[in-house]
Structure formats: C-alpha cells, structure tokens
Design a protein around this motif. Structure first.
Motif, mmCIF file in Angstrom:
data_model
loop_
_atom_site.group_PDB
_atom_site.id
_atom_site.type_symbol
_atom_site.label_atom_id
_atom_site.label_comp_id
_atom_site.label_asym_id
_atom_site.label_seq_id
_atom_site.Cartn_x
_atom_site.Cartn_y
_atom_site.Cartn_z
ATOM 1 N N ALA A 55 11.522 -7.176 28.464
ATOM 2 C CA ALA A 55 11.988 -7.629 27.150
ATOM 3 C C ALA A 55 13.441 -7.202 26.917
ATOM 4 O O ALA A 55 14.244 -7.960 26.348
ATOM 5 C CB ALA A 55 11.087 -7.072 26.049
ATOM 6 N N ILE A 56 13.781 -5.996 27.342
ATOM 7 C CA ILE A 56 15.158 -5.514 27.202
ATOM 8 C C ILE A 56 16.102 -6.389 28.035
ATOM 9 O O ILE A 56 17.145 -6.819 27.553
ATOM 10 C CB ILE A 56 15.266 -4.027 27.606
ATOM 11 C CG1 ILE A 56 14.481 -3.164 26.605
ATOM 12 C CG2 ILE A 56 16.726 -3.589 27.704
ATOM 13 C CD1 ILE A 56 14.283 -1.723 27.044
ATOM 14 N N GLU A 101 19.228 1.505 30.079
ATOM 15 C CA GLU A 101 18.654 2.860 30.002
ATOM 16 C C GLU A 101 18.733 3.383 28.569
ATOM 17 O O GLU A 101 17.790 4.006 28.078
ATOM 18 C CB GLU A 101 19.406 3.810 30.941
ATOM 19 C CG GLU A 101 19.167 3.539 32.409
ATOM 20 C CD GLU A 101 20.074 4.353 33.333
ATOM 21 O OE1 GLU A 101 19.873 4.257 34.553
ATOM 22 O OE2 GLU A 101 20.979 5.080 32.847
ATOM 23 N N ALA A 102 19.835 3.115 27.909
ATOM 24 C CA ALA A 102 19.997 3.576 26.527
ATOM 25 C C ALA A 102 19.013 2.881 25.596
ATOM 26 O O ALA A 102 18.404 3.525 24.726
ATOM 27 C CB ALA A 102 21.434 3.338 26.062
ATOM 28 N N VAL A 103 18.837 1.593 25.771
ATOM 29 C CA VAL A 103 17.890 0.864 24.914
ATOM 30 C C VAL A 103 16.466 1.372 25.164
ATOM 31 O O VAL A 103 15.709 1.591 24.216
ATOM 32 C CB VAL A 103 17.996 -0.662 25.137
ATOM 33 C CG1 VAL A 103 16.927 -1.393 24.331
ATOM 34 C CG2 VAL A 103 19.394 -1.167 24.760
ATOM 35 N N ALA A 104 16.114 1.596 26.427
ATOM 36 C CA ALA A 104 14.784 2.129 26.746
ATOM 37 C C ALA A 104 14.597 3.503 26.104
ATOM 38 O O ALA A 104 13.507 3.821 25.601
ATOM 39 C CB ALA A 104 14.592 2.200 28.261
ATOM 40 N N LYS A 105 15.638 4.321 26.116
ATOM 41 C CA LYS A 105 15.555 5.642 25.478
ATOM 42 C C LYS A 105 15.356 5.502 23.977
ATOM 43 O O LYS A 105 14.568 6.239 23.366
ATOM 44 C CB LYS A 105 16.819 6.454 25.771
ATOM 45 C CG LYS A 105 16.755 7.857 25.240
ATOM 46 C CD LYS A 105 15.619 8.588 25.898
ATOM 47 C CE LYS A 105 15.502 10.014 25.446
ATOM 48 N NZ LYS A 105 14.378 10.674 26.113
ATOM 49 N N ALA A 106 16.064 4.553 23.362
ATOM 50 C CA ALA A 106 15.903 4.340 21.920
ATOM 51 C C ALA A 106 14.484 3.879 21.595
ATOM 52 O O ALA A 106 13.909 4.311 20.590
ATOM 53 C CB ALA A 106 16.932 3.329 21.423
#
Length: 171
Positions: free
Chosen positions: A127-128, A147-152
């Motif tokens: 999805a990201i 990686e940043a979006v997954a962390k958020a």
C-alpha cells in the motif's frame, strides 16, 4: 479574467480570497496564503510535490485543482500537519530515517503519506509503494521514505521505536 471571491479554509484559517477562474489551488496557497511549503513542480500532476490534503484527508494535486472549485472547503498543507509544536509521526519518522533528502519533494511526500494513513492506518509495504508511486523524488529514490512511512504506521498503531517488531525481532 474577472476574479471571484471564495471562502477557503487552510490549516484551520478561513479566509475570503479573490481568485481567477483558471487559478490553480497551489497558486492561491503560495501567493495569497503565503504558505510556500507546498511546492510548484511539474504543474501537470506528474510529480506530486504540490500535494495537499482535502477536507476528507485525501491527497489533492493542488497544481491540477482549480481554486474556485474549493469554495467553502478546507485543505491542510504541510504547515498544518504539526500540532501544538509537536511533529506529526510522519514528520518525525522522515527526520529519523533521513528521508528528507534535498527537501523539495518532502512536503508532497508527507502529504501523500498522510492521505494514505488517513484511509489506511495499517498500510503495508504494498500500500505504501502504491500510494507513493505518484510522488517523485529526483534525489535518490524512495527507500528511506518508505521506511519512514512504515515507521509512522508502527508509531500510529501504538508501537514505539526500538521495540519489538511484528517479526519478533528487537528493533
């Protein structure tokens, strides 16, 4: 071309502004509201740097949206994402993962990711990838951004940095 007044709420600030019928939303945001975090890039909807969030949280390419069509509606720009002096988890994750690169596309990437998380708070890698496909970074690519979006996603779901991940490994 004769201008017309519209009422537009940007980041909670409702104002009446005069716009030309052919004036793009990005121009009003930058020139009349003075919010230059929203960038003007390709002006054809291909790069995503002009992305803002509409009243339903959706991603809006403000270079393609006519300002006059937003009469009586609300938008959020990158300047409206942080609340009470605290960065949004997406902004914090972008900083922590070095996903800001040159910074030109960063506002559009964050607004695109914010729209994704509004509609899919538990977005997975697929999805990201799909959501960010229309947001182009010309510096290095999307690895750190993803990686940043997954962390958020993890933080917004209640997880914390450095804690056990979904695979059981220590982060």
């Amino acid at each position: 071309m004769r201008k017309q007044f519209i009422r537009l709420t940007v980041n909670g600030d409702c104002r009446e502004v005069a716009v030309a019928p052919n004036q793009a939303l990005v121009e009003v945001i930058r020139e009349q509201f003075g919010l230059t975090g929203t960038k003007r890039g390709c002006t054809s909807g291909s790069c995503g740097v002009c992305t803002v969030n509409g009243d339903d949280g959706e991603a809006v390419l403000s270079c393609l949206a006519l300002a006059i069509e937003w009469d009586g509606r609300s938008i959020t720009t990158i300047e409206g994402v942080a609340q009470n002096g605290a960065l949004h988890p997406l902004q914090q994750a972008f900083l922590e993962h070095g996903a800001v690169q040159c910074g030109f596309c960063t506002p559009g990437l964050i607004m695109t990711a914010r729209a994704l998380l509004e509609s899919n708070p538990r977005a997975d890698a697929e999805a990201i990838n799909e959501a960010l496909a229309g947001a182009i970074c010309r510096c290095t690519g999307h690895i750190k951004v993803k990686e940043a979006v997954a962390k958020a996603v993890e933080v917004l779901a209640g997880g914390h940095a450095g804690q056990e991940g979904s695979d059981g490994a220590q982060g």
